[in-house]
Design an enzyme around this catalytic site. Structure first.
Site, PDB file in Angstrom:
ATOM      1  N   CYS B  85       0.835  -1.200   0.000  1.00 31.65           N
ATOM      2  CA  CYS B  85       0.000   0.000   0.000  1.00 31.65           C
ATOM      3  C   CYS B  85       0.873   1.254   0.000  1.00 31.65           C
ATOM      4  O   CYS B  85       1.513   1.551  -0.990  1.00 31.65           O
ATOM      5  CB  CYS B  85      -0.973  -0.041   1.181  1.00 31.65           C
ATOM      6  SG  CYS B  85      -2.286   1.178   1.057  1.00 31.65           S
ATOM      7  N   HIS B 194      -3.582  -5.603   1.297  1.00 30.97           N
ATOM      8  CA  HIS B 194      -2.848  -5.817   2.543  1.00 30.97           C
ATOM      9  C   HIS B 194      -2.827  -7.276   3.007  1.00 30.97           C
ATOM     10  O   HIS B 194      -3.714  -7.701   3.750  1.00 30.97           O
ATOM     11  CB  HIS B 194      -3.504  -4.990   3.655  1.00 30.97           C
ATOM     12  CG  HIS B 194      -3.296  -3.526   3.526  1.00 30.97           C
ATOM     13  ND1 HIS B 194      -2.358  -2.846   4.264  1.00 30.97           N
ATOM     14  CD2 HIS B 194      -3.923  -2.601   2.762  1.00 30.97           C
ATOM     15  CE1 HIS B 194      -2.411  -1.553   3.956  1.00 30.97           C
ATOM     16  NE2 HIS B 194      -3.354  -1.385   3.050  1.00 30.97           N
ATOM     17  N   GLU B 196      -0.982  -8.503   5.256  1.00 32.34           N
ATOM     18  CA  GLU B 196      -0.757  -8.581   6.708  1.00 32.34           C
ATOM     19  C   GLU B 196      -2.055  -8.502   7.494  1.00 32.34           C
ATOM     20  O   GLU B 196      -2.074  -8.821   8.679  1.00 32.34           O
ATOM     21  CB  GLU B 196       0.235  -7.488   7.155  1.00 32.34           C
ATOM     22  CG  GLU B 196      -0.339  -6.095   7.355  1.00 32.34           C
ATOM     23  CD  GLU B 196      -0.597  -5.327   6.060  1.00 32.34           C
ATOM     24  OE1 GLU B 196      -0.662  -5.948   4.989  1.00 32.34           O
ATOM     25  OE2 GLU B 196      -0.759  -4.092   6.132  1.00 32.34           O
TER      26      GLU B 196
END
Ligand SMILES: Nc1ncnc2c1ncn2[C@@H]1O[C@H](COP(=O)(O)OP(=O)(O)O)[C@@H](O)[C@H]1O
Ligand SMILES: [Mg+2]
Lengths: 81, 222, 743, 81
Positions: B85, B194, B196
């Protein structure tokens, strides 16, 4: 004290969703003057005293390095009264 | 294996990236934007967030942070580097990756569970996936539309450097549905969504994102 | 212009002062003179006027809010109560949680984006000030009719502002409300809730103790933002055609706030402050007078040291400025070096502006001249208190006597049409056009967010301890009966926590009303507070703080009384929560609670232009038994899913459940013409595996809750009494409303 | 075909976080020319033919209504060659 202006616009070939949104909104509000709209950025830089050629050259470098992203944008540096 | 996670002022997903690194089996090392060395890490993640408020252009100010000089050098030497990002935006601003990320076509921030397909499994960050594998991970940004000129796009497509593509409707106006790209060598990856935030189904939509963090364990600095 | 010093004031006692323009009444001005024994200097007048405004002094509400203390339940869970920046609750394992709602209604009408953004910024600083790390936000919003042109201006801006600021801070948005009603058209409501977490030992208070300790201002520089905003906007009826006052628009800088948060948390972690206060409404006037009155001594401030963004600001303006992203700390001299180092690390501007004294005055100088010399308590706490006249408005009996007359579906076609109409109603339709502009994932601890009944965040990654929060208001019921309306909102918020299996623990609130100078509005307010206080006492939940917003009206038309109630609950293991919906076929669906003919104030009545009848009467004993049942059922793993019934009744809740994971249901209910749309409180739909049938029955019996089988899950339609509504059709109705309205 | 430009800047008394961030970044990169920087927007509107007075007046109205937020911004309309 003088003002140096840096105008930054997206390159013509890069899609400009903000400009397109304005383009589309204008006729909805009854404004029919625009063939097309592009939206960019304007930086007003205040400097001490009158700008020198060296200073303007430095602004060019700063614009190239920081204020604009040459991958997608072009810029113009000028002095404004 | 030690993976550095960089914090710039305004970085938000650094803790999450570190958690994902740990969950993936590596050790997370926190790096501060003013750091002058990389503390011996084997790989680096530039996490998501709004570094410097995303002012001027996303990533434009962070790219000049002291720690970036070392990271750029190491990455040029083959160290695995993942930008997620805002991290992807920084990588484009540094020109480690081509193109730029611009305003979403709908003009607002979009947070959604996004399906993407993994199109290149030879990079340092995607070897745990299978070619064409479809996964769902969060996408959340205001400026996620990947833009580049036609020539660059042709090169990226021709060399198989599109790492991930959005599946279904284009969420943000990205060219060719690009969600992530890599450099020629495959050690540097920029990814808009994302991973994560998808390491378990308790806090994320899936655990599909973990593959990025296990992949890097297999990637050694060449 | 000459500086109006204390000496000048003493020698010119008869000089006329613009107290009325600053929002002070003649008797209030007289009282200030009495306190000081002279006329105030212009700086003192500025301070008193902002601090004695409705917004800061609660002068109209204080006499009523006292009930939250008088009727308070005794609980060890409350570590810090009302009065500080935010209340703090013990949630176990050494953790404390602080949460609070605040309004930013008027600024958001003038400049939707910045108004909403700075609303989020302000509440986040309140939470930070307690010593906590802010972890999540919620945004209960109210707008004029969804299709009104001004709503199209206001709503997108407000949503973008909430997201723009909150996303940039890295705070997960875990819920909120979007409600439309005509009365909000010139006066949208932007309420913002923030929750933060800390260890017990980290709690910080707003007090300036210890002579010689330093007063430190850090964060953004001070500009002309919102000068006079507090007193003008909150003290007088909101009127856009009014005199040309200073622009009251504050612009937020979320990046500066994010850095301020991290910098402050690092400062707290090293225990470098004695007391701390954020700068919100009334800026430095508030921070200095509150810190000084919270301590034992006095305070000296050199106002000319305040870093300015606009060098032309006068001392009065500096005292009143509401520039955002600033904090004021009291620091021991031995710790200042480290304090400055941490600010430097984060590139945060920091200035020592004064020190704590052993006197009892707040003294402020401007380039050496004394311009303020006041007893700080008189500014911060001894503002006027009004016992404003109140009278039950004429409308109440009249509308209560009205009989609701709405279509009642009986045939399959009518049932289907009713369900689709409710699904598409702006108040009930899918809100993801709004919520997809908010980051719900950041920090990696979000367990529930929209469209769940409550927001839930994990606060310990090892033990899986978590908290859940819900906010609710039912302004239609409050309009019909403000006493019951407040209790019902409390019950609903608590129930929304409990459906997930969390145990309600504490309450915050944001009371949005019209003008307190209208006796009818004042009655609505008094009844709402009485209802909330009684309800909290009965449910054993302490009110930890809140906010009052008056003067919410357009011309002479007040908004519906809108007490937004937030309830915080705790759950010992977030992994065991009960989700709001089911993913499999073959489960049994049951209704917990009884259904009566409660269409007064319902969404169905609203859709048919009816606002009369009697609101339901809250049965909090039954609500508490239901909550106990839901918590026990979660602990014993009885439920596969649980979802509360509220606006839109059974129809809306079933719609939300089947669309969540795209698994249908087939249900049959008696008395469909009522049961489908009635909003009788105290009801929950649960899904269980058939093997749990007996356990569920035993639970219901034990907690004396009526249990009714509704049907089973499965299929790709919602079938109600044989009326088949394909999920695809239902989803289209539910999801297309917002994009159609707002693009 | 002519180009009308609308420059939109935040009013001087309004905080400009973006401008401040640029101001702060420039010296870190060794550029010391700027006393202060403000960042605004630039709209480039393409119209058919030469702009008439009536058209420019219309652009003024559109700028007031759509391109700028008069609560916090000011704007200037001009023709650019
Ligand atoms: N402004 C908002 N911000 C964030 N979440 C919202 C907002 N409005 C509604 N939501 C979420 O959408 C869901 C449905 O809203 P609503 O119908 O008001 O819930 P409920 O009936 O349970 O009170 C809830 O999860 C709520 O938190
Ligand atoms: Mg609910």
């Amino acid at each position: 004290m003088a003002k140096i202006v840096v105008d930054v616009m997206l390159k013509p070939e890069i899609l400009d969703p903000q400009g397109s949104a304005v383009s589309a909104a204008l006729p909805r509000l009854g404004f029919t003057f625009a063939k097309s709209v592009r939206q960019g950025k304007r930086f007003e830089i205040e400097i001490e005293g009158e700008p020198t050629a060296a200073q303007l050259a430095e602004v060019e470098v700063a614009a190239e390095k920081l204020l604009a992203n040459p991958v997608i944008e072009t810029f113009v540096v000028r002095v404004e009264k | 294996m030690k993976v550095g996670v960089v914090t710039f002022p305004g970085t938000l997903d650094d803790r999450d990236a570190a958690r994902a690194v740990t969950t993936g089996g590596a050790t997370a090392i926190s790096l501060w934007h003013k750091d002058a060395d990389l503390k011996g890490v084997d790989a680096v993640i530039l996490p998501g967030g709004f570094s410097y408020g995303d002012y001027l252009r996303c990533g434009a100010i962070s790219r000049f942070a002291p720690v970036m000089e070392k990271i750029i050098d190491a990455a040029k030497g083959g160290m695995p580097l993942l930008g997620i990002c805002n991290g992807f935006q920084v990588l484009c601003e540094t020109h480690l990756l081509p193109g730029a990320l611009t305003r979403n076509s709908e003009l607002h921030f979009l947070c959604t569970d996004q399906k993407i397909s993994i199109e290149n499994t030879t990079t340092a960050w995607t070897s745990s996936f299978t070619q064409g594998q479809e996964i769902v991970i969060p996408l959340k940004n205001g400026e996620g539309a990947f833009m580049c000129d036609d020539e660059t796009l042709a090169v990226l497509e021709g060399e198989g450097r599109i790492v991930a593509r959005y599946v279904g409707e284009n969420p943000n106006g990205s060219r060719n549905l690009i969600a992530g790209i890599t450099n020629e060598r495959g050690n540097i990856v920029g990814l808009m969504p994302h991973p994560e935030h998808a390491i378990n189904t308790l806090t994320g939509p899936t655990a599909d994102g973990l593959g990025f963090f296990t992949s890097v364990l297999n990637a050694m600095v060449k | 212009m000459t500086l109006d010093t204390v000496t000048v004031a003493q020698s010119s006692p008869d000089q006329s002062q613009p107290f009325a323009e600053l929002g002070l009444k003649p008797d209030e001005y007289a009282r200030i003179k009495e306190i000081l024994g002279r006329r105030p200097t212009s700086s003192e007048l500025a301070m008193y006027s902002v601090m004695w405004s409705e917004h800061c002094s609660y002068k109209s509400s204080k006499v009523h809010l006292k009930q939250f203390g008088d009727k308070a339940v005794k609980t060890d869970a409350l570590l810090v109560g009302i009065g500080e920046n935010a209340g703090v609750v013990d949630v176990g394992q050494g953790y404390a949680v602080t949460f609070k709602i605040e309004s930013h209604n008027h600024p958001s009408f003038i400049e939707p984006y910045q108004g909403a953004a700075t609303g989020v910024g302000g509440i986040v600083r309140d939470i930070l000030t307690m010593g906590a790390r802010p972890i999540a936000v919620m945004d209960p919003l109210r707008f004029g009719p969804a299709d009104a042109p001004d709503t199209r201006r206001v709503l997108p801006g407000i949503v973008a502002g909430v997201g723009g600021y909150g996303n940039c801070l890295g705070l997960a948005n875990i819920g909120g409300e979007v409600v439309f009603d005509e009365t909000y058209i010139g006066n949208p409501l932007v309420n913002a809730l923030c929750v933060g977490v800390m260890k017990h030992s980290d709690i910080k208070l707003a007090k300036a103790a210890g002579a010689g300790n330093l007063v430190v201002l850090y964060g953004a520089k001070t500009g002309g933002d919102g000068i006079g905003g507090v007193s003008v906007l909150a003290s007088e009826t909101f009127d856009t055609t009014g005199s040309a006052k200073r622009p009251a628009v504050q612009v937020g800088d979320p990046f500066v706030e994010k850095v301020l948060i991290e910098c402050s948390l690092e400062i707290f972690a090293e225990d470098l402050v004695i007391g701390i206060q954020d700068l919100g409404g009334a800026g430095l006037s508030c921070a200095t007078s509150e810190l000084a009155s919270g301590g034992s001594g006095g305070m000296k401030v050199e106002l000319d040291r305040v870093p300015l963004r606009d060098a032309s600001l006068s001392p009065e303006e500096i005292l009143m400025s509401e520039s955002q992203e600033r904090m004021c700390a009291i620091v021991e001299p031995s710790k200042i070096k480290r304090f400055l180092e941490i600010c430097d690390k984060w590139d945060v501007t920091v200035t020592v502006i004064g020190e704590v004294t052993d006197g009892d005055r707040l003294e402020i100088t401007w380039h050496g001249d004394l311009i303020v010399d006041v007893p700080p308590r008189t500014v911060a706490h001894d503002g006027p208190v009004y016992n404003r006249p109140l009278a039950k408005p004429e409308y109440v009996d009249r509308v209560n006597a009205e009989v609701i007359n709405v279509p009642r579906p009986t045939t399959s076609d009518e049932i289907k049409a009713t369900v689709l109409k409710l699904a598409a109603a702006p108040n009930l339709a899918d809100k993801s056009w709004v919520t997809s502009q908010y980051d719900r994932y950041v920090q990696g601890n979000t367990i529930q967010s929209q469209p769940d009944d409550s927001g839930m965040v994990r606060i310990d990654e090892k033990t899986h301890l978590g908290v859940a929060i819900a906010t609710d208001a039912n302004a239609n019921w409050s309009y019909l009966n403000p006493y019951e309306g407040a209790k019902l909102a409390l019950a609903e918020a608590a129930r929304n926590i409990a459906t997930a299996g969390a145990k309600p623990l504490a309450v915050t609130n944001c009371l949005n009303f019209g003008s307190p100078e209208d006796p009818g509005v004042m009655w609505q307010f008094a009844e709402s507070v009485r209802g909330l206080a009684d309800g909290c006492l009965e449910m054993g939940l302490p009110v930890t703080g809140g906010n009052v917003s008056f003067y919410n009206q357009t011309g002479s038309v007040a908004i519906l009384p809108t007490p937004v109630i937030g309830v915080l609950g705790v759950i010992d293991d977030v992994r065991t929560r009960t989700p709001m919906s089911f993913e499999e076929a073959g489960l049994d669906l049951y209704l917990l609670g009884e259904t009566a003919d409660d269409l007064a104030g319902s969404e169905w009545a609203y859709l048919h232009g009816q606002r009369g009848g009697q609101s339901p009467i809250a049965d909090l004993q039954r609500e508490m038994r239901l909550i106990d049942l839901l918590v026990a059922g979660r602990v014993n793993k009885v439920f596969t899913a649980a979802h509360d019934l509220s606006q839109g009744g059974l129809s809306a809740s079933l719609t939300e459940m089947v669309l969540r994971h795209n698994v249908g249901a087939d249900v049959t209910v008696e008395n469909i013409g009522t049961a489908l749309m009635s909003e009788t409180p105290g009801r929950v739909i649960v899904a269980i595996d058939p093997s749990q049938t007996k356990t569920l029955g035993d639970l219901a019996t034990k907690h004396q809750i009526v249990l009714t089988k509704l049907g089973t899950t499965g299929g790709d339609s919602l079938v109600i009494n044989g009326a088949n509504i394909p999920l695809t059709e239902l989803r289209t109705a539910w999801t297309e409303t917002f994009p159609k309205l707002f693009g």
